[in-house]
Design a protein around this motif. Structure first.
Motif, mmCIF file in Angstrom:
data_model
loop_
_atom_site.group_PDB
_atom_site.id
_atom_site.type_symbol
_atom_site.label_atom_id
_atom_site.label_comp_id
_atom_site.label_asym_id
_atom_site.label_seq_id
_atom_site.Cartn_x
_atom_site.Cartn_y
_atom_site.Cartn_z
ATOM 1 N N TYR A 15 0.840 -1.203 0.000
ATOM 2 C CA TYR A 15 0.000 0.000 0.000
ATOM 3 C C TYR A 15 0.871 1.248 0.000
ATOM 4 C CZ TYR A 15 -3.514 -3.337 1.596
ATOM 5 O OH TYR A 15 -4.342 -4.421 1.686
ATOM 6 N N ARG A 16 0.279 2.339 -0.451
ATOM 7 C CA ARG A 16 0.912 3.650 -0.352
ATOM 8 C C ARG A 16 -0.137 4.645 0.131
ATOM 9 N NH1 ARG A 16 6.007 3.897 -2.527
ATOM 10 N NH2 ARG A 16 6.591 2.185 -3.928
ATOM 11 N N ALA A 26 4.901 4.239 2.446
ATOM 12 C CA ALA A 26 4.740 2.872 1.943
ATOM 13 C C ALA A 26 4.483 1.917 3.101
ATOM 14 C CB ALA A 26 5.995 2.447 1.188
ATOM 15 N N GLY A 27 3.588 0.956 2.893
ATOM 16 C CA GLY A 27 3.273 0.036 3.982
ATOM 17 C C GLY A 27 2.816 -1.334 3.525
ATOM 18 N N ASP A 28 2.792 -2.263 4.470
ATOM 19 C CA ASP A 28 2.288 -3.620 4.263
ATOM 20 C C ASP A 28 1.230 -3.918 5.315
ATOM 21 O OD1 ASP A 28 4.116 -4.014 2.196
ATOM 22 O OD2 ASP A 28 5.593 -4.986 3.491
ATOM 23 N N ALA A 29 0.422 -4.928 5.063
ATOM 24 C CA ALA A 29 -0.627 -5.297 6.021
ATOM 25 C C ALA A 29 -0.837 -6.803 6.018
ATOM 26 C CB ALA A 29 -1.938 -4.582 5.692
ATOM 27 N N TRP A 30 -1.296 -7.311 7.155
ATOM 28 C CA TRP A 30 -1.564 -8.734 7.321
ATOM 29 C C TRP A 30 -2.862 -8.892 8.108
ATOM 30 C CZ3 TRP A 30 2.914 -6.185 8.462
ATOM 31 C CH2 TRP A 30 4.048 -6.480 7.658
ATOM 32 N N GLY A 31 -3.626 -9.917 7.770
ATOM 33 C CA GLY A 31 -4.836 -10.207 8.531
ATOM 34 C C GLY A 31 -6.083 -9.616 7.913
ATOM 35 N N GLY A 44 14.637 3.781 14.082
ATOM 36 C CA GLY A 44 15.460 4.541 13.168
ATOM 37 C C GLY A 44 16.432 3.641 12.425
ATOM 38 N N GLY A 45 16.499 3.796 11.106
ATOM 39 C CA GLY A 45 17.377 2.974 10.305
ATOM 40 C C GLY A 45 16.794 1.636 9.927
ATOM 41 N N GLN A 46 15.574 1.329 10.378
ATOM 42 C CA GLN A 46 14.904 0.092 9.999
ATOM 43 C C GLN A 46 13.853 0.379 8.925
ATOM 44 O OE1 GLN A 46 13.528 -1.354 13.966
ATOM 45 N NE2 GLN A 46 14.908 -3.068 13.609
ATOM 46 N N THR A 47 13.109 -0.641 8.551
ATOM 47 C CA THR A 47 12.009 -0.504 7.610
ATOM 48 C C THR A 47 10.817 -1.300 8.120
ATOM 49 O OG1 THR A 47 12.550 -2.461 6.296
ATOM 50 C CG2 THR A 47 13.642 -0.384 5.668
ATOM 51 N N ARG A 48 9.740 -1.245 7.368
ATOM 52 C CA ARG A 48 8.539 -2.028 7.707
ATOM 53 C C ARG A 48 8.838 -3.522 7.729
ATOM 54 N NH1 ARG A 48 8.596 -1.142 2.276
ATOM 55 N NH2 ARG A 48 7.791 -2.798 0.908
ATOM 56 N N HIS A 49 9.869 -3.946 7.006
ATOM 57 C CA HIS A 49 10.196 -5.371 6.930
ATOM 58 C C HIS A 49 10.599 -5.946 8.289
ATOM 59 C CE1 HIS A 49 9.857 -5.045 2.643
ATOM 60 N NE2 HIS A 49 10.819 -4.149 2.580
ATOM 61 N N VAL A 66 -0.679 -3.476 10.450
ATOM 62 C CA VAL A 66 -0.177 -2.600 9.393
ATOM 63 C C VAL A 66 1.183 -2.049 9.814
ATOM 64 C CG1 VAL A 66 -0.536 -0.430 8.147
ATOM 65 C CG2 VAL A 66 -2.481 -1.952 8.605
ATOM 66 N N ALA A 67 2.184 -2.243 8.975
ATOM 67 C CA ALA A 67 3.516 -1.683 9.213
ATOM 68 C C ALA A 67 3.847 -0.733 8.067
ATOM 69 C CB ALA A 67 4.561 -2.797 9.290
ATOM 70 N N PHE A 68 4.446 0.399 8.399
ATOM 71 C CA PHE A 68 4.813 1.323 7.320
ATOM 72 C C PHE A 68 6.217 1.867 7.517
ATOM 73 C CE2 PHE A 68 2.668 4.054 10.454
ATOM 74 C CZ PHE A 68 3.492 5.175 10.524
#
Length: 295
Positions: A15-16, A26-31, A44-49, A66-68
């Motif tokens: 998603y955006r 930018a993001g991802d979702a589950w469920g 800091g320095g991480q991502t949604r992954h 939802v992680a973004f």
């Protein structure tokens, strides 16, 4: 501007959304989207992954996770004005929650994302149903912050190979088992036109003023204001949040629950996702059960 091009085969965001001042998020979702909303914010320095395993576990347990990518990180836009402070992050969070159409999310935040979550709730920017803070609190250790800054400052000229990237991570996180494959690293770097690999974040993110005393006072006030179900998770090997720092938070917010993941460092979910995921789902099962009434 960007750090370079995404490497082939790295996952596209699901998603955006539009954040504050038009920043693309930018993001991802589950469920199931009908389940209780759980918003996951990385450090800091991480991502949604960083939240993939946790997101999948939450989705399987009946939540909508939802992680973004924070502004200036991962696949989200870099801020044209270079603003990466806590207030800008809180505004982006509000925009994402509004776009999702649910107004009482569970907020889960690690490090930087935990500070954003605490300010969002403690200063009444977001009406959340529960708060989970991961290895972050008002009182943190300067040595740990210095170690993070040193890691993020490595190789401004770029890495010559993914092997060099893996070595840098292994040096910073010696407690974590080094992966046999380098494929997972590809989503955390970008390839420049000069053939060098660079981290996915905007270098200006690290250039902000670091006033830890002012930060501590602000977050202490936010912690005292909390009334919602709250869980603090600490990595027992962390050099950022000490046991004394955790106890200081619990004194400010006495109704909080506390879990110490003894075999994890600052990156708790990455180090021991199994223990972390179980702790989070157990807490939410009592505080915000999917399909039921809050206890």
């Amino acid at each position: 501007m960007t750090a370079g091009t995404r490497l082939p085969g790295t996952p596209e965001p699901m998603y955006r959304w539009q954040g504050s001042s038009g920043i693309g998020i930018a993001g991802d979702a589950w469920g199931n989207p009908d389940g209780p909303l759980v918003v996951l914010q990385h450090g800091g320095g991480q991502t949604r992954h960083a939240w993939k395993g946790t997101g999948e576990a939450l989705g399987a347990a009946g939540y909508y996770a939802v992680a973004f990518d924070a502004r200036g990180h991962g696949d989200s836009d870099w801020a044209p004005d270079g603003l990466y402070g806590q207030d800008a992050m809180v505004q982006d969070l509000k925009c994402v929650i509004a776009a999702l159409g649910q107004h009482r999310p569970v907020l889960v935040g690690a490090s930087m994302g935990g500070g954003t979550s605490l300010v969002a709730v403690g200063e009444d920017h977001v009406d959340a149903s529960a708060l989970i803070m991961v290895d972050i609190a008002p009182r943190i250790e300067t040595k740990g912050i210095d170690n993070i800054q040193a890691f993020m400052s490595q190789k401004p000229e770029g890495f010559g190979s993914l092997e060099e990237v893996a070595e840098a991570i292994a040096t910073y996180q010696p407690q974590r088992v080094r992966p046999k494959s380098l494929d997972g690293l590809a989503k955390n770097v970008r390839l420049g036109s000069d053939g060098k690999y660079r981290w996915h974040w905007d270098p200006r993110y690290r250039a902000g003023t670091r006033d830890l005393e002012r930060r501590q006072k602000r977050l202490e006030a936010c912690a005292r204001a909390l009334t919602l179900p709250t869980l603090l998770v600490r990595g027992g090997l962390s050099d950022v949040l000490s046991e004394a720092g955790a106890q200081h938070f619990l004194a400010l917010c006495p109704h909080s629950e506390y879990v110490n993941v003894t075999s994890a460092g600052h990156m708790v979910a990455g180090d021991r996702n199994d223990v972390f995921g179980t702790s989070v789902i157990d807490f939410l099962g009592r505080a915000i059960p999917p399909g039921g009434q809050r206890l």
